[in-house]
Motif scaffolding. Structure first.
Motif, PDB file in Angstrom:
ATOM      1  N   VAL A  91       0.802  -1.137   0.087  1.00 52.20           N
ATOM      2  CA  VAL A  91      -0.151   0.022  -0.017  1.00 52.20           C
ATOM      3  C   VAL A  91       0.863   1.168  -0.063  1.00 52.20           C
ATOM      4  O   VAL A  91       0.705   2.056  -0.623  1.00 52.20           O
ATOM      5  CB  VAL A  91      -1.101  -0.050   1.147  1.00 52.20           C
ATOM      6  CG1 VAL A  91      -1.633   1.249   1.386  1.00 52.20           C
ATOM      7  CG2 VAL A  91      -2.088  -1.165   1.103  1.00 52.20           C
ATOM      8  N   ALA A  92       2.006   1.351   0.777  1.00 52.81           N
ATOM      9  CA  ALA A  92       3.005   2.301   0.778  1.00 52.81           C
ATOM     10  C   ALA A  92       3.683   2.897  -0.399  1.00 52.81           C
ATOM     11  O   ALA A  92       4.004   4.050  -0.743  1.00 52.81           O
ATOM     12  CB  ALA A  92       3.790   2.119   1.932  1.00 52.81           C
ATOM     13  N   ALA A  93       3.497   1.573  -1.230  1.00 51.48           N
ATOM     14  CA  ALA A  93       4.449   1.953  -2.401  1.00 51.48           C
ATOM     15  C   ALA A  93       3.233   2.056  -3.829  1.00 51.48           C
ATOM     16  O   ALA A  93       3.753   2.242  -4.693  1.00 51.48           O
ATOM     17  CB  ALA A  93       5.045   0.315  -2.915  1.00 51.48           C
ATOM     18  N   GLN A  94       2.220   2.489  -3.352  1.00 47.26           N
ATOM     19  CA  GLN A  94       1.377   2.618  -4.595  1.00 47.26           C
ATOM     20  C   GLN A  94       1.549   4.033  -5.231  1.00 47.26           C
ATOM     21  O   GLN A  94       2.101   5.098  -4.718  1.00 47.26           O
ATOM     22  CB  GLN A  94      -0.227   2.909  -3.951  1.00 47.26           C
ATOM     23  CG  GLN A  94      -0.685   1.555  -3.424  1.00 47.26           C
ATOM     24  CD  GLN A  94      -1.082   0.597  -4.511  1.00 47.26           C
ATOM     25  OE1 GLN A  94      -1.940   0.638  -5.393  1.00 47.26           O
ATOM     26  NE2 GLN A  94      -0.362  -0.493  -4.339  1.00 47.26           N
ATOM     27  N   LYS A  95       1.252   3.734  -6.535  1.00 44.90           N
ATOM     28  CA  LYS A  95       1.485   5.197  -7.554  1.00 44.90           C
ATOM     29  C   LYS A  95       0.479   6.259  -6.888  1.00 44.90           C
ATOM     30  O   LYS A  95       1.016   7.395  -7.082  1.00 44.90           O
ATOM     31  CB  LYS A  95       1.418   4.852  -8.747  1.00 44.90           C
ATOM     32  CG  LYS A  95       2.460   3.781  -9.568  1.00 44.90           C
ATOM     33  CD  LYS A  95       3.729   4.404  -9.362  1.00 44.90           C
ATOM     34  CE  LYS A  95       4.915   3.648 -10.105  1.00 44.90           C
ATOM     35  NZ  LYS A  95       6.198   4.390 -10.112  1.00 44.90           N
ATOM     36  N   LYS A  96      -0.680   5.810  -6.777  1.00 44.86           N
ATOM     37  CA  LYS A  96      -1.677   6.705  -6.144  1.00 44.86           C
ATOM     38  C   LYS A  96      -2.017   6.253  -4.733  1.00 44.86           C
ATOM     39  O   LYS A  96      -2.503   5.256  -4.488  1.00 44.86           O
ATOM     40  CB  LYS A  96      -2.870   7.035  -7.076  1.00 44.86           C
ATOM     41  CG  LYS A  96      -3.993   7.891  -6.656  1.00 44.86           C
ATOM     42  CD  LYS A  96      -5.329   7.708  -7.384  1.00 44.86           C
ATOM     43  CE  LYS A  96      -6.407   8.584  -7.090  1.00 44.86           C
ATOM     44  NZ  LYS A  96      -6.058   9.896  -6.876  1.00 44.86           N
ATOM     45  N   LEU A  97      -1.718   7.046  -3.854  1.00 44.11           N
ATOM     46  CA  LEU A  97      -2.183   6.619  -2.400  1.00 44.11           C
ATOM     47  C   LEU A  97      -3.464   6.849  -1.844  1.00 44.11           C
ATOM     48  O   LEU A  97      -4.383   7.656  -2.424  1.00 44.11           O
ATOM     49  CB  LEU A  97      -1.393   7.323  -1.418  1.00 44.11           C
ATOM     50  CG  LEU A  97       0.145   6.998  -1.371  1.00 44.11           C
ATOM     51  CD1 LEU A  97       0.825   8.143  -0.545  1.00 44.11           C
ATOM     52  CD2 LEU A  97       0.422   5.627  -0.672  1.00 44.11           C
ATOM     53  N   PRO A  98      -4.266   6.036  -1.294  1.00 47.46           N
ATOM     54  CA  PRO A  98      -5.620   6.201  -0.708  1.00 47.46           C
ATOM     55  C   PRO A  98      -5.574   7.450   0.113  1.00 47.46           C
ATOM     56  O   PRO A  98      -4.593   7.811   0.786  1.00 47.46           O
ATOM     57  CB  PRO A  98      -6.072   4.898   0.116  1.00 47.46           C
ATOM     58  CG  PRO A  98      -4.811   4.186   0.485  1.00 47.46           C
ATOM     59  CD  PRO A  98      -3.865   4.656  -0.634  1.00 47.46           C
ATOM     60  N   ALA A  99      -6.772   7.892   0.588  1.00 40.91           N
ATOM     61  CA  ALA A  99      -6.696   9.136   1.529  1.00 40.91           C
ATOM     62  C   ALA A  99      -6.623   8.491   3.033  1.00 40.91           C
ATOM     63  O   ALA A  99      -5.682   9.466   3.786  1.00 40.91           O
ATOM     64  CB  ALA A  99      -8.059   9.792   1.596  1.00 40.91           C
TER      65      ALA A  99
END
Length: 258
Positions: A21-29
């Motif tokens: 999750v921390a490495a996502q190109k677009k992070l969740p809120a």
């Protein structure tokens, strides 16, 4: 977008998911861990991530009183702040475009049902030992490779809308919070393994939503583990069939009854 991650006493797997999750190109809120009674090791793992995580990370916990996944997901979603919810399990590693893809396919009047690739026991053990989160279509130890192929260009070919709740899994699912509230969330009475996701999806369908099946996007890799006890499955099947035949929209023991 709020990301809800369900977990139970497998911190080694949850660590890989949080790294993914921390490495996502677009992070969740935000990220909310829906914890169905894990012990101290999971609590300490989450605490170690909280001070360095790129978005707010909440730990929503309830005592271990048996398999109550529906209830803890209700609690986590009740605490969520965003209008759109994406769900994954704490043993499914999201590919780096996972959140970006879910944002792209979110649509009013629909809920999203994604898929997942499966890692073999050996590949799962190596991933945990090496803290590996990067997999692709040609990675060794991947089963159901058709579910891990990602192609933004061909994505329209991987989308199909249906008006049935079959084969819905909460490990890769997206929906609007207002729709979840309308059907009163998960059915808390469905304790034990089996079909709580399909039952929620059936009430979404009864409420007039369409199931948006998505392939070629929102890819995740599921770590191998033993199957939970399925002794409650026959009862859950009866509940699900009643929802479908009686066209029930809102359950009587859901998020509002927490």
């Amino acid at each position: 977008m709020s990301l809800v991650v369900s977990t139970y006493n497998w911190p080694q797997a949850l660590e890989l998911v949080l790294l993914g999750v921390a490495a996502q190109k677009k992070l969740p809120a935000e990220v909310l861990i829906a914890d169905d009674g894990s012990g101290a090791a999971t609590k300490e793992l989450i605490r170690s991530f909280q001070h360095k995580f790129p978005v707010p990370l909440q730990h929503i916990w309830q005592p271990d009183e048996g398999f109550q996944l529906a209830r803890i997901r209700n609690k986590a979603i009740a605490a969520a702040q965003a209008d759109y919810i994406v769900q994954i399990d704490g043993d499914s590693i999201p590919e780096k475009h996972f959140i970006m893809d879910h944002a792209r396919v979110a649509e009013t009047g629909c809920f999203v049902r994604g898929t997942r690739g499966l890692l073999t026991p050996g590949a799962s053990q190596r991933a945990i030992a090496q803290k590996k989160i990067a997999f692709h279509f040609y990675s060794s130890g991947v089963k159901h490779r058709n579910n891990v192929l990602r192609s933004p260009l061909l994505l329209p070919l991987g989308i199909k809308k249906e008006t049935n709740s079959f084969r819905v899994k909460g490990s890769n699912m997206g929906f609007w919070r207002k729709d979840f509230i309308r059907v009163n969330g998960y059915n808390n009475a469905m304790e034990g393994w089996g079909h709580e996701d399909e039952e929620l999806a059936a009430r979404f369908i009864n409420a007039g939503l369409r199931k948006k099946k998505v392939k070629l996007a929102a890819v995740q890799y599921h770590l191998h583990h033993k199957t939970a006890s399925q002794e409650q499955e026959p009862l859950h099947c009866l509940v699900l069939e009643n929802v479908r035949t009686q066209l029930i929209i809102a359950c009587t023991n859901g998020m509002a009854q927490l």
